[in-house]
Design an enzyme around this catalytic site. Sequence first.
Site, mmCIF file in Angstrom:
data_model
loop_
_atom_site.group_PDB
_atom_site.id
_atom_site.type_symbol
_atom_site.label_atom_id
_atom_site.label_comp_id
_atom_site.label_asym_id
_atom_site.label_seq_id
_atom_site.Cartn_x
_atom_site.Cartn_y
_atom_site.Cartn_z
ATOM 1 N N THR A 114 16.000 2.239 7.024
ATOM 2 C CA THR A 114 14.639 2.575 7.457
ATOM 3 C C THR A 114 14.375 4.041 7.620
ATOM 4 O OG1 THR A 114 14.637 0.617 8.685
ATOM 5 C CG2 THR A 114 12.867 2.106 9.153
ATOM 6 N N THR A 138 8.825 10.838 13.252
ATOM 7 C CA THR A 138 7.957 9.927 14.025
ATOM 8 C C THR A 138 8.500 9.904 15.447
ATOM 9 O OG1 THR A 138 9.239 8.034 13.220
ATOM 10 C CG2 THR A 138 7.205 8.543 12.069
ATOM 11 N N GLU A 145 16.762 5.302 18.528
ATOM 12 C CA GLU A 145 15.914 5.070 19.700
ATOM 13 C C GLU A 145 16.684 4.465 20.871
ATOM 14 O OE1 GLU A 145 12.951 2.599 17.967
ATOM 15 O OE2 GLU A 145 11.735 4.283 17.292
ATOM 16 N N LYS A 203 14.174 11.465 7.892
ATOM 17 C CA LYS A 203 13.605 11.026 9.166
ATOM 18 C C LYS A 203 14.057 9.586 9.383
ATOM 19 C CE LYS A 203 10.743 8.586 10.228
ATOM 20 N NZ LYS A 203 10.564 7.105 10.533
#
Lengths: 383, 383
Positions: free
Chosen positions: B179, B146, B259, B168
């Site tokens: 997650t 993603t 991120e 992922k």
Amino acid sequence: MSVTAPLGFRAAGVAAGIKPGGARDLALVVNDGPSRAAAGVFTANRVKAAPVLWSQQVLAGGRLRAVVLNSGGANACTGTEGFQDTHATAEKVAAALEDSAGEVAVCSTGLIGERLPMDALLSGVETAAGQLSRDGGLAAADAIRTTDTVSKISFKRAAGYMVGGMAKGAGMLAPALATMLCVITTDADLTSEELDAVLRRATSRTFDRLDTDGCMSTNDTVLLLASGAAGVKPDLAEFEQKVHEVCADLARQLLVDAEGASKAIAIEVVGAASEADAVTVGRAVARSNLLKCAVHGEDPNWGRVLAAVGTTDAVFEPDRLNVAINGIWICRGGAVGDDRSKVDMRPRDVTITVDLSAGPHTATVHTTDLTADYVHENSAYSS
Amino acid sequence: MSVTAPLGFRAAGVAAGIKPGGARDLALVVNDGPSRAAAGVFTANRVKAAPVLWSQQVLAGGRLRAVVLNSGGANACTGTEGFQDTHATAEKVAAALEDSAGEVAVCSTGLIGERLPMDALLSGVETAAGQLSRDGGLAAADAIRTTDTVSKISFKRAAGYMVGGMAKGAGMLAPALATMLCVITTDADLTSEELDAVLRRATSRTFDRLDTDGCMSTNDTVLLLASGAAGVKPDLAEFEQKVHEVCADLARQLLVDAEGASKAIAIEVVGAASEADAVTVGRAVARSNLLKCAVHGEDPNWGRVLAAVGTTDAVFEPDRLNVAINGIWICRGGAVGDDRSKVDMRPRDVTITVDLSAGPHTATVHTTDLTADYVHENSAYSS
């Protein structure tokens, strides 16, 4: 206004030279009586600063003549020397007032892990004692600021008496007192037991429901002092209401001034099986960095709300959860509800309502969005 | 490499049109046996996505013929229709393989609260089934990304068999599976009970100790499939070590790709009275936004470490806490230790060692710094 609004109190705020740059950094609040009843609540953090350990001992006696507060240094994680520094500060205040150090509370705020510059601090105490006045409340509120951009003061009038307060706090705001220092005063006449009960209830529903960054401080202190100078034995329910209003008002000011925040978010939990469940869910949502980022980006991301609710042990069924953002029920029955484009996220105030469909209880937890400014302020500033 | 390194597995990764822009978004992993033993661990979030609910049911049987994974949509909080979509996906895979949907696991990742484009997805399943190959592992790993900037794959060789994996995950990384989606394969021959025990222990000490932003997903799934094609009954201790290595390798790749992160932080807790205490303290420190900002600013702010430790119920005395950052013990006995200017915070890897002085147990929790890029990515991107 502030802590000197009620009769019987004097205060001062001076620049003692603890902070670089010459800003005010030392406040003194004195209760001239006739009563000295007082109560306090302190951080739940097990790593407590020296002034917290000292003031907890002092409050065991239920009486306070004075509170001395400094910004520019937290005096936390400073070992036995740090505790001796706090003791010396209280002794200095006691000497200036010709009173006992055992009735002097000490509060400190600023960087953890550094000793305070005691020469500057003690001479600041002397200066502050010389400047004590009935209108010193504003200077005192100014002197306790750290990253606060404004002074936080509040004041409520009741039947024959007043309640005033000042607070500091802009970051490290989390449950168990929201990382802050706060002094509340009244000229009503109450016992220390009455003050203690009122203060615990008021803080548990105001400061304890503020959670801007999930970080709990080592120095949180909220003190309530009663001079009795108005000669009024107040109705306890009315008094509690006024103290609650002052706490709520100051809590709101802390929230609005939270470091780097651009939104004030109220997480309103309804339909809970208990008030404790409602608070648990409110806190879990308030601590979701992803949700706080989404609100910053004005994205009504209810999926992140549900993901946070799902981490709790509150009573609920996933397929009976409803979520509204600013009044639009964009999630119904755990799935897509009304059109998300109807949600107006532009106002500074954002209300997220979580309906657990599990009972009649409610609670609201307040937080802020997560912004690049928060990161910048807390990367660049040692606190 | 990846999931097709072990014998007995084929895979494919295709662009089904679920994501806008034509990137790969659908992966299929097929176990051709002779064994179909499998195990899975899933998110602890009580709000679980439809594919998690489906795959948990499937795994109750301890056998998997195939796993179908899509990016571009989490199929979470989508109600009974969402569950029917997952069911239809498994049925489509079963039809293409002329097998039973009851042995097809489904994994989805992406935005919460939106239905999947089922026409595109089902036709993508057909395309993927037509492209299954022994070297499809890399395309499959690519198709489940993603916000991941790179594919995450791993591979270990053992005595006569292999273990391969893909994962992922880049945000919403928190305890209880960090997650993520992850498929691990082996050509060794094991029962589903053996796989289950090994997988639980391996994930509890790898993925479960990753906490980049405290946010727990609705879709976390880790699957372990054994084909038995190598014809080897492995030594269980060696097999567990290999699975642990693959999990640790993938966990490290997730951490490095988190991120907006600019630092990889290891919170190493030593001297704990129990391993559970060590993990609790590690998580509390890993979740401190203030500390994560300080590390971003390369400020060795041990006060924020102590403030986080103090929020836990682990066994410790505040005045016996020691903290080292990158090997320099800047806090000793709960107070100032060695000179903080000796700490070099410039490397990407930062190790914070917390010594509780309370026992022999240890644990390490991995996290990242908090950056303006994290805020930007999670404000601008709906996920």
